[in-house]
Design an enzyme around this catalytic site. Structure first.
Site, mmCIF file in Angstrom:
data_model
loop_
_atom_site.group_PDB
_atom_site.id
_atom_site.type_symbol
_atom_site.label_atom_id
_atom_site.label_comp_id
_atom_site.label_asym_id
_atom_site.label_seq_id
_atom_site.Cartn_x
_atom_site.Cartn_y
_atom_site.Cartn_z
ATOM 1 N N SER A 18 -3.487 -27.175 15.419
ATOM 2 C CA SER A 18 -2.475 -26.401 14.686
ATOM 3 C C SER A 18 -1.432 -27.332 14.075
ATOM 4 C CB SER A 18 -1.791 -25.410 15.627
ATOM 5 O OG SER A 18 -2.708 -24.441 16.080
ATOM 6 N N GLU B 150 4.308 -28.759 13.678
ATOM 7 C CA GLU B 150 4.091 -29.150 15.076
ATOM 8 C C GLU B 150 3.616 -30.598 15.130
ATOM 9 O OE1 GLU B 150 1.045 -27.906 18.663
ATOM 10 O OE2 GLU B 150 1.786 -26.356 17.309
#
EC number: 1.3.1.98
Length: 345
Positions: A265, A337
């Protein structure tokens, strides 16, 4: 030259490609690169950097990081992935080093007979990064498992080992105090239930095999192969494999997490938006969009893949496309992230 300075020069290698230490397979040559295997070696490298006035950058397995094509000159890049240690302090407390793979905790849990660490199975990255990011899977997160964290304050001239209790670490969704401080995580203590039955085997052989191949396990395909095979071996030795591990395997392989080079992700989810980043990208019809050698995964909208010799610029181009699309249509800018390392000026 004293022994400590000599060891510093021995530990620091020259002209090492960072691409070989990143799951993205992207990154130019670092002037200096080190992989300490102990806390003492890490301290020696940090002390040497201070002595010679050199900048340094500490990371783990490189599974959540995008390196530049031109790394900063003169910087020592320090990977902790060979600093992999797990030991029992007492009946229910373990020390885990920052370079230990998170997935090794799930294997240790299988051997020990505890279910509390199953969530770490097939989570790429090391314990240090997992604590730094408060890594999670569904309702389980690292911040709920650790009791104490050992760290070095890079701003402290003594570079002495310090400790902080978990309740003071400000853990929240993919957040911790370590993201606001110049602290280098060395390890942690976690508490696990004492086994109800005698432990059949130890982790020694598995750790040895990991260390033999750790330089290759920044590749997600080899990472998956290693840990899935170790679990199969445990099954052959009459360890029951819980359904949670099988479900994690099916979910991650179903979304092609280990097929292409990526960091998983790319953005943190914004739950106030009412949907995951992957779902929002899907609504924008961006899945499968390619630029240069990079592509937004056709299977998971929050993954940007290196599918054909992508550069960092290719990845960042698609990152900006996603950010701009989400801002225009949903009113917020998603927070990456993945750690994006700036290139040399």
């Amino acid at each position: 030259m004293n022994d400590r300075n000599q060891l510093f020069h021995t530990l620091c290698k020259r002209q090492v490609r960072l691409a070989e230490h990143s799951s993205y397979g992207i990154g130019g040559e670092a002037d200096y690169f080190a992989m300490p295997e102990t806390a003492e070696q890490l301290m020696t490298i940090l002390d040497g950097c201070k002595t010679y006035g050199m900048e340094y950058f500490v990371f783990g397995m490189g599974t959540n990081i995008l390196f530049p094509e031109r790394p900063r000159r003169g910087t020592v890049f320090i990977s902790l992935k060979n600093f992999a240690e797990i030991r029992q302090i007492d009946g229910s407390t373990w020390f885990i080093s920052s370079g230990l793979p998170l997935s090794m905790l799930s294997v240790a849990g299988l051997i020990w007979g505890t279910s509390g660490l199953h969530f770490t199975y097939l989570l790429p990255g090391c314990v240090g990064a997992g604590i730094y990011m408060n890594a999670k899977y569904h309702d389980d997160q690292m911040g709920d498992k650790v009791e104490k964290v050992y760290y070095v304050d890079a701003a402290d001239p003594s570079l002495s080992l310090q400790v902080i209790r978990a309740e003071d670490c400000r853990f929240s969704y993919k957040q911790s105090i370590f993201q606001q401080k110049p602290w280098i995580i060395v390890g942690a203590e976690i508490r696990v239930p004492e086994p109800e039955a005698p432990v059949q085997s130890g982790l020694g052989g598995i750790l040895e095999r990991y260390k033999e191949g750790s330089g290759k396990l920044s590749s997600l395909s080899q990472f998956y192969s290693f840990f899935s095979n170790e679990v199969k071996e445990l099954q052959l030795r009459n360890h029951a494999i819980p359904g949670q591990l099988s479900d994690i395997d099916k979910y991650r392989t179903g979304n092609r997490h280990f097929t292409s080079r990526s960091c998983g992700s790319f953005f943190k989810n914004n739950y106030a938006a009412g949907a995951s980043i992957g779902a929002l990208v899907d609504r924008l019809n961006l899945k499968g969009l390619a630029h240069g050698g990079a592509m937004i995964s056709p299977y998971h909208g929050n993954m940007i893949l290196n599918h054909n010799d992508a550069t960092a610029s290719d990845i960042l181009y698609l990152k900006d496309i996603i950010s701009e699309g989400i801002y225009r249509h949903f009113g917020f800018i998603p927070e990456p992230e993945v750690v994006i390392v700036p290139e040399d000026k």
